[in-house]
Design a protein around this motif. Structure first.
Motif, PDB file in Angstrom:
ATOM      1  N   PHE A 468     -36.945  42.082 -15.263  1.00 35.04           N
ATOM      2  CA  PHE A 468     -37.403  40.908 -14.523  1.00 35.04           C
ATOM      3  C   PHE A 468     -38.252  41.267 -13.307  1.00 35.04           C
ATOM      4  O   PHE A 468     -38.903  40.395 -12.724  1.00 35.04           O
ATOM      5  CB  PHE A 468     -36.208  40.050 -14.090  1.00 35.04           C
ATOM      6  CG  PHE A 468     -35.297  40.714 -13.092  1.00 35.04           C
ATOM      7  CD1 PHE A 468     -35.484  40.555 -11.727  1.00 35.04           C
ATOM      8  CD2 PHE A 468     -34.251  41.510 -13.534  1.00 35.04           C
ATOM      9  CE1 PHE A 468     -34.640  41.163 -10.826  1.00 35.04           C
ATOM     10  CE2 PHE A 468     -33.400  42.128 -12.635  1.00 35.04           C
ATOM     11  CZ  PHE A 468     -33.592  41.955 -11.264  1.00 35.04           C
ATOM     12  N   MET A 469     -38.269  42.568 -12.896  1.00 33.46           N
ATOM     13  CA  MET A 469     -39.086  42.989 -11.766  1.00 33.46           C
ATOM     14  C   MET A 469     -40.362  43.699 -12.205  1.00 33.46           C
ATOM     15  O   MET A 469     -41.137  44.136 -11.354  1.00 33.46           O
ATOM     16  CB  MET A 469     -38.273  43.925 -10.863  1.00 33.46           C
ATOM     17  CG  MET A 469     -37.126  43.248 -10.154  1.00 33.46           C
ATOM     18  SD  MET A 469     -37.661  41.890  -9.068  1.00 33.46           S
ATOM     19  CE  MET A 469     -38.492  42.796  -7.789  1.00 33.46           C
ATOM     20  N   LEU A 472     -45.583  41.754 -15.408  1.00 34.53           N
ATOM     21  CA  LEU A 472     -45.848  40.504 -16.117  1.00 34.53           C
ATOM     22  C   LEU A 472     -44.737  39.474 -15.936  1.00 34.53           C
ATOM     23  O   LEU A 472     -45.027  38.310 -15.590  1.00 34.53           O
ATOM     24  CB  LEU A 472     -46.086  40.783 -17.601  1.00 34.53           C
ATOM     25  CG  LEU A 472     -46.506  39.573 -18.443  1.00 34.53           C
ATOM     26  CD1 LEU A 472     -47.790  38.958 -17.909  1.00 34.53           C
ATOM     27  CD2 LEU A 472     -46.665  39.969 -19.910  1.00 34.53           C
ATOM     28  N   PRO A 473     -43.454  39.816 -16.112  1.00 34.26           N
ATOM     29  CA  PRO A 473     -42.413  38.797 -15.894  1.00 34.26           C
ATOM     30  C   PRO A 473     -42.380  38.264 -14.457  1.00 34.26           C
ATOM     31  O   PRO A 473     -42.204  37.061 -14.251  1.00 34.26           O
ATOM     32  CB  PRO A 473     -41.115  39.544 -16.237  1.00 34.26           C
ATOM     33  CG  PRO A 473     -41.536  40.651 -17.139  1.00 34.26           C
ATOM     34  CD  PRO A 473     -42.885  41.062 -16.656  1.00 34.26           C
ATOM     35  N   SER A 474     -42.549  39.142 -13.481  1.00 35.65           N
ATOM     36  CA  SER A 474     -42.488  38.678 -12.095  1.00 35.65           C
ATOM     37  C   SER A 474     -43.678  37.791 -11.749  1.00 35.65           C
ATOM     38  O   SER A 474     -43.546  36.817 -11.002  1.00 35.65           O
ATOM     39  CB  SER A 474     -42.432  39.872 -11.140  1.00 35.65           C
ATOM     40  OG  SER A 474     -43.628  40.642 -11.215  1.00 35.65           O
ATOM     41  N   LEU A 526     -41.936  36.452  -0.947  1.00 33.57           N
ATOM     42  CA  LEU A 526     -40.610  36.722  -1.518  1.00 33.57           C
ATOM     43  C   LEU A 526     -40.669  37.796  -2.608  1.00 33.57           C
ATOM     44  O   LEU A 526     -39.893  38.761  -2.601  1.00 33.57           O
ATOM     45  CB  LEU A 526     -40.022  35.430  -2.103  1.00 33.57           C
ATOM     46  CG  LEU A 526     -39.293  34.493  -1.135  1.00 33.57           C
ATOM     47  CD1 LEU A 526     -38.902  33.214  -1.856  1.00 33.57           C
ATOM     48  CD2 LEU A 526     -38.070  35.171  -0.553  1.00 33.57           C
ATOM     49  N   MET A 527     -41.588  37.632  -3.537  1.00 37.73           N
ATOM     50  CA  MET A 527     -41.690  38.599  -4.619  1.00 37.73           C
ATOM     51  C   MET A 527     -42.101  39.968  -4.091  1.00 37.73           C
ATOM     52  O   MET A 527     -41.634  41.007  -4.584  1.00 37.73           O
ATOM     53  CB  MET A 527     -42.693  38.110  -5.671  1.00 37.73           C
ATOM     54  CG  MET A 527     -42.314  36.787  -6.334  1.00 37.73           C
ATOM     55  SD  MET A 527     -40.689  36.820  -7.133  1.00 37.73           S
ATOM     56  CE  MET A 527     -40.987  37.975  -8.455  1.00 37.73           C
ATOM     57  N   CYS A 528     -42.970  39.982  -3.095  1.00 37.38           N
ATOM     58  CA  CYS A 528     -43.390  41.245  -2.497  1.00 37.38           C
ATOM     59  C   CYS A 528     -42.204  41.955  -1.845  1.00 37.38           C
ATOM     60  O   CYS A 528     -42.031  43.176  -1.998  1.00 37.38           O
ATOM     61  CB  CYS A 528     -44.496  40.984  -1.470  1.00 37.38           C
ATOM     62  SG  CYS A 528     -45.111  42.457  -0.647  1.00 37.38           S
ATOM     63  N   TYR A 529     -41.374  41.223  -1.130  1.00 39.60           N
ATOM     64  CA  TYR A 529     -40.207  41.810  -0.476  1.00 39.60           C
ATOM     65  C   TYR A 529     -39.236  42.391  -1.507  1.00 39.60           C
ATOM     66  O   TYR A 529     -38.730  43.506  -1.340  1.00 39.60           O
ATOM     67  CB  TYR A 529     -39.512  40.750   0.371  1.00 39.60           C
ATOM     68  CG  TYR A 529     -38.217  41.228   0.992  1.00 39.60           C
ATOM     69  CD1 TYR A 529     -38.222  42.046   2.116  1.00 39.60           C
ATOM     70  CD2 TYR A 529     -37.000  40.867   0.443  1.00 39.60           C
ATOM     71  CE1 TYR A 529     -37.043  42.499   2.685  1.00 39.60           C
ATOM     72  CE2 TYR A 529     -35.802  41.299   0.996  1.00 39.60           C
ATOM     73  CZ  TYR A 529     -35.831  42.117   2.119  1.00 39.60           C
ATOM     74  OH  TYR A 529     -34.657  42.570   2.676  1.00 39.60           O
ATOM     75  N   PHE A 530     -39.004  41.662  -2.587  1.00 42.06           N
ATOM     76  CA  PHE A 530     -38.081  42.150  -3.619  1.00 42.06           C
ATOM     77  C   PHE A 530     -38.613  43.434  -4.269  1.00 42.06           C
ATOM     78  O   PHE A 530     -37.846  44.358  -4.556  1.00 42.06           O
ATOM     79  CB  PHE A 530     -37.875  41.083  -4.690  1.00 42.06           C
ATOM     80  CG  PHE A 530     -37.134  39.870  -4.187  1.00 42.06           C
ATOM     81  CD1 PHE A 530     -36.194  39.980  -3.182  1.00 42.06           C
ATOM     82  CD2 PHE A 530     -37.397  38.603  -4.722  1.00 42.06           C
ATOM     83  CE1 PHE A 530     -35.504  38.871  -2.720  1.00 42.06           C
ATOM     84  CE2 PHE A 530     -36.713  37.490  -4.261  1.00 42.06           C
ATOM     85  CZ  PHE A 530     -35.764  37.623  -3.258  1.00 42.06           C
TER      86      PHE A 530
END
Length: 614
Positions: A468-469, A472-474, A526-530
């Protein structure tokens, strides 16, 4: 197509607050001739649209009545021409406060068989007349079932289909509302038309038999009209209110509330990260005793690689700069529309203003692109300047020219004339290109944006990421929330485009645009932090594509709309629909992608500037 504070909460539903007259009123004396102009015939429908090709009113195959002195094309703005308006004078004689009963317009003795077939096919496809009396659209009057208020639906059908048999409308009953000013002169404040089909014409046009054109080469048509003038208390300044009636404003409010809930959810997530996780991380990183030894962990691990230049920095800088140009263009256009400077009475004003802003604010794309390219260590600055000035305008112009061939093939009035195309190229060469070059030159002259931390010479190895990370999925997950914030309002926008209706929710669109900006920036952060916490420092393109995936979902929605709301069965109309939808989706992807990239760049510079790095 930056967020601006909304001046009033009431503006979305107060029509007069954002639609003011764009032209001066014309005062008529009793008996004075009132102008009636005709526009292109457009396909429309209550449930489904069967074609998206507009046709010239004076197409010889229609055999409509022409003025005695010949047809004269009315002046139009470049935006009006691009959106398919082709306005001409008409043979109708409407005299202020002078009623008419069954006045003959003209008669056509015989219509060739091929033309009869052409007319009947257009009736089956639901084509509608678009006339304007004193600049006010001739409309069909309806009643709001919830409030009981009368409102206008622009245009009226060319004919009707009963038991699969097409009947042409050849009699038109005008009901024109006028308002008498304090000086005793009259102004047109409302126009409705009730069309009907009459096989025989008597003195009162009272025939109940409908006219069906038979392809025998001998069938003729007699066009007649009646006019009834009714005094009204509606003043000229608010005569558009009936056309901009909101049938179900609760849907728009639901869309807005849905978007705000998404923003509040994302804001809470970002706040939790910034106030708790990041604050705690920064305090831990900076509180390490100098004599103690502690390994880096979390997002601090990638401090030496996070500002490493991305792959294809030239393309990224050009796309980010073009996105800023689109953001400024869209934002300012909506501001002018909300404040009432872009009235529907001034046809094409909205699209003309968008085109003008797109040209003028090419300087912002040049400046932004140059600063980002220089920050990422780019050295081919001449190519950066040229690509920034030509890539997006050239792609748009190429797409429009390609689709224009399909319009020409179908003899559509929406085909952009060669002169207009050359005028657009001239505007680009005179305004857009020099401003973009000037913006790039000024941006390159500015000092390089330095990274808050030093970049390591050897890239750090990125550990294997969970499914999930992965990229493409993210990216696909990140694009869902911005699309969810706009998809309800997107439905109304698409209805107004493909069903040829006036879009009345400018205030709602303005607020949703602000919500879209906040949603894209927060999702990207958010996605960048994860990803940073998972030691994946390739954030540049991922942040751009995460927010830019909104355009992908818009295109998927457009395909779904094609199968559910449209009934197009011709190759040309399908290509035109998919072509225009893809252009809109690409523009939205570039705009939202640049929002995501710039938001992440600002976020990363802030957090890494707050920690101590040996």
């Amino acid at each position: 197509m930056a967020a601006v504070l909304f001046s009033s909460v009431a503006a979305p539903f107060a029509v007069s607050a954002f639609y003011l007259p764009g032209v001066a009123p014309h005062d008529y004396e009793t008996g004075e001739l009132v102008t009636l102009n005709v526009n292109s015939l457009t396909p429309t429908g209550n449930q489904q649209v069967e074609s998206i090709v507009s046709l010239d009113y004076y197409n010889p195959q229609f055999h409509f009545c022409t003025p005695k002195n010949g047809t004269q094309k009315q002046s139009e703005s470049i935006g009006s021409i691009l959106f398919g308006d082709r306005i001409f004078n008409s043979p109708f004689e409407l005299k202020m406060q002078v009623d008419e009963t069954c006045k003959t317009l003209c008669s056509t003795e015989s219509i060739p068989s091929d033309d009869v077939k052409f007319i009947n096919e257009r009736i089956v496809e639901g084509y509608a007349h678009n006339w304007a009396v004193d600049g006010l659209p001739a409309a069909t009057e309806d009643i709001d079932p919830q409030t009981g208020e009368a409102y206008y639906t622009i245009g009226f059908k060319m004919g009707s289909v009963v038991d699969k048999v097409p009947y042409i409308n050849n009699h038109f009953e005008f009901t024109i509302h006028y308002h008498v000013t304090s000086r005793g002169l009259s102004r047109v404040v409302g126009v409705s038309v009730v069309p009907s089909s009459k096989s025989t014409i008597d003195d009162n046009c009272s025939s109940q038999d409908s006219l069906h054109l038979v392809a025998d080469g001998r069938t003729g048509v007699t066009y007649t009209y009646s006019v009834k003038w009714i005094p009204s208390d509606t003043v000229w300044a608010t005569r558009w209110d009936g056309y901009l009636h909101v049938l179900d404003p609760s849907i728009h409010w639901f869309s807005l509330i849905n978007s705000i809930i998404i923003v509040m959810f994302l804001t809470g997530m970002v706040s939790m990260i910034l106030l708790r996780a990041l604050h705690k991380d920064i305090s831990r990183y900076n509180a390490v005793d100098q004599e103690s030894v502690q390994d880096d962990y979390g997002w601090k691990l990638v401090h030496g690689d996070v500002f490493r230049p991305p792959t294809r920095p030239l393309l990224l800088s050009v796309l980010a700069g073009s996105g800023v140009q689109l953001i400024v263009m869209t934002g300012l256009t909506l501001v002018f529309a909300v404040l009432g400077f872009l009235s529907p009475s001034n046809r094409g004003s909205l699209s003309t203003m968008m085109l003008l802003f797109f040209m003028v604010f090419s300087c912002t794309s040049g400046y932004t692109s140059a600063r980002i390219y220089k920050m990422n260590g780019g050295e081919n600055w001449k190519l950066n300047m040229i690509l920034t000035a030509t890539l997006l305008p050239g792609t748009l112009l190429g797409g429009l020219v390609g689709l224009n061939f399909f319009l020409v093939y179908n003899q559509s009035s929406g085909a952009v004339p060669f002169g207009t195309m050359m005028a657009m190229v001239g505007l680009w060469l005179i305004i857009s290109f020099p401003l973009s070059i000037a913006g790039s030159y000024y941006g390159l002259r500015q000092p390089r944006i330095e990274s808050p931390v030093r970049v390591n010479q050897i890239p750090r190895q990125i550990p294997e990421q969970p499914l999930f990370m992965q990229s493409l999925p993210s990216i696909l997950m990140g694009g869902i929330l911005p699309f969810a914030a706009i998809f309800i309002e997107l439905y109304f926008i698409m209805n107004s485009i493909w069903f040829h209706r006036i879009y009345y929710g400018i205030g709602f669109m303005f607020l949703v645009f602000g919500v879209l900006i906040m949603t894209c920036s927060q999702v990207a952060i958010l996605m960048c932090y994860f990803h940073l916490c998972n030691e994946d420092y390739h954030w540049s393109w991922r942040s751009f594509l995460t927010a830019g995936a909104t355009g992908f979902y818009v295109y998927v929605y457009a395909i779904l709309y094609y199968f559910t709301k449209l009934n197009i069965n011709t190759f040309s109309s399908t290509v035109l629909y998919l072509g225009y939808s893809s252009m809109i989706s690409v523009l939205l992807s570039i705009m939202t992608g640049s929002i995501g990239y710039l938001a992440c760049l600002y976020f990363l510079r802030k957090i890494f500037a707050s920690i101590k790095v040996d």
